[in-house]
Design an enzyme around this catalytic site. Structure first.
Site, PDB file in Angstrom:
ATOM      1  N   CYS A   1      -5.784  -3.007   2.340  1.00  0.00           N
ATOM      2  CA  CYS A   1      -5.615  -3.045   3.790  1.00  0.00           C
ATOM      3  C   CYS A   1      -6.937  -3.157   4.551  1.00  0.00           C
ATOM      4  CB  CYS A   1      -4.801  -1.820   4.235  1.00  0.00           C
ATOM      5  SG  CYS A   1      -3.909  -2.071   5.804  1.00  0.00           S
TER       6      CYS A   1
ATOM      7  N   GLU B   1       0.844  -1.195   0.000  1.00  0.00           N
ATOM      8  CA  GLU B   1       0.000   0.000   0.000  1.00  0.00           C
ATOM      9  C   GLU B   1       0.886   1.254   0.000  1.00  0.00           C
ATOM     10  OE1 GLU B   1      -3.503   1.823   2.990  1.00  0.00           O
ATOM     11  OE2 GLU B   1      -2.254   0.141   3.614  1.00  0.00           O
TER      12      GLU B   1
ATOM     13  N   LYS C   1      -9.360   3.005  -2.110  1.00  0.00           N
ATOM     14  CA  LYS C   1      -9.666   2.399  -0.816  1.00  0.00           C
ATOM     15  C   LYS C   1     -10.979   2.942  -0.271  1.00  0.00           C
ATOM     16  CE  LYS C   1      -7.279   1.399   3.574  1.00  0.00           C
ATOM     17  NZ  LYS C   1      -6.028   1.675   4.327  1.00  0.00           N
TER      18      LYS C   1
END
Length: 265
Positions: free
Chosen positions: A141, A38, A108
């Site tokens: 994540c 990430e 995200k």
């Protein structure tokens, strides 16, 4: 394959070189799928939105074009980067690409802690891309910690979840796996998909990282896991076809047994 990197906060040029070198090396070595961390081109622990913005790039800019140009053969790459959108907003994003170009960009959707100060959340489900090595979904994540989100990717046909991560090191009892690895195992088992998480290394503004890159099989068991420290890689051989058979017993099918009317909104 998950290749650990140690991004240097505020040095996007050096981070870009490290990403390009990793793509070139691992694809030349024959990796089918390469997952990088990430925010691999920027680092993570920003002090301000201005600092994050100084590292951000456009998804259609020269930086990602260099990634594509570095790919050898049929390797598919998933890598995280700070994205500056056309409307000026910043996103914590990850691109899925191959030698032919960028195939998808995921923003995200679930922002963690101080990310909410710098980034705008994505508004779409995980993209699922048919590649030369199976159907790959991209999450980032904290996205992995929402069962509804991983189930959506599986229901949309994903064989494998590619997950760039930055896992902050947290306390855990001796001998236990990091909690994020346990979550990845659960996501894999309850959806019958492979999960490949690529973590970062190094210490950044006092923050240590788990360095827990992990590949989990569709049965929920860890196939390969990083041992910490350094820029190592973890890899495993998986068969995407296994992930398409959702039968659990002679009388049970993972998706046929779903009863959404009972689950509420």
């Amino acid at each position: 394959m998950c290749r650990t990197l140690a991004p240097r906060l505020g040095d996007p040029a050096a981070n870009q070189r490290a990403v390009v070198e990793a793509i070139a090396a691992e694809s030349a070595a024959g990796a089918d799928l390469l997952v990088l961390p990430e925010l691999a081109t920027s680092g993570y622990c920003f002090a301000s939105r201005e600092e994050a913005g100084a590292c951000a790039v456009a998804a259609d800019g020269p930086e990602l074009a260099q990634w594509c140009a570095a790919v050898h053969g049929r390797t598919v790459v998933v890598c995280g980067f700070p994205e500056r959108a056309g409307d000026g907003r910043l996103h914590n994003s990850a691109a899925l690409l191959d030698a032919g170009g960028v195939r998808a960009v995921h923003r995200k959707a679930h922002l963690w802690d101080r990310e909410t100060l710098f980034f705008s959340p994505g508004e779409s489900p995980p993209p699922v891309v048919d590649t030369a090595h199976g159907a790959v979904a991209v999450l980032i994540c904290y996205d992995l910690e929402f069962p509804e989100y991983t189930r959506r990717a599986a229901r949309d046909g994903a064989d494998l979840l590619a997950v760039p991560v930055n896992w902050p090191l947290v306390p855990r009892p001796p001998g236990e796996r990091p909690p994020e690895v346990v979550i990845a195992q659960a996501a894999a088992r309850v959806n019958r998909v492979v999960v490949a998480c690529c973590d970062r290394s190094g210490t950044e503004r006092g923050q240590a990282w788990t360095e827990g890159s992990t590949v989990v099989g569709a049965d929920g068991w860890v196939l390969s896991r990083g041992a910490g420290e350094g820029r190592g890689a973890v890899s495993a051989d998986v068969d995407p076809a296994v992930c398409r058979d959702k039968r659990l017993t002679r009388h049970n099918d993972l998706f046929a047994d779903l009863r959404p009317a009972l689950y509420g909104r």
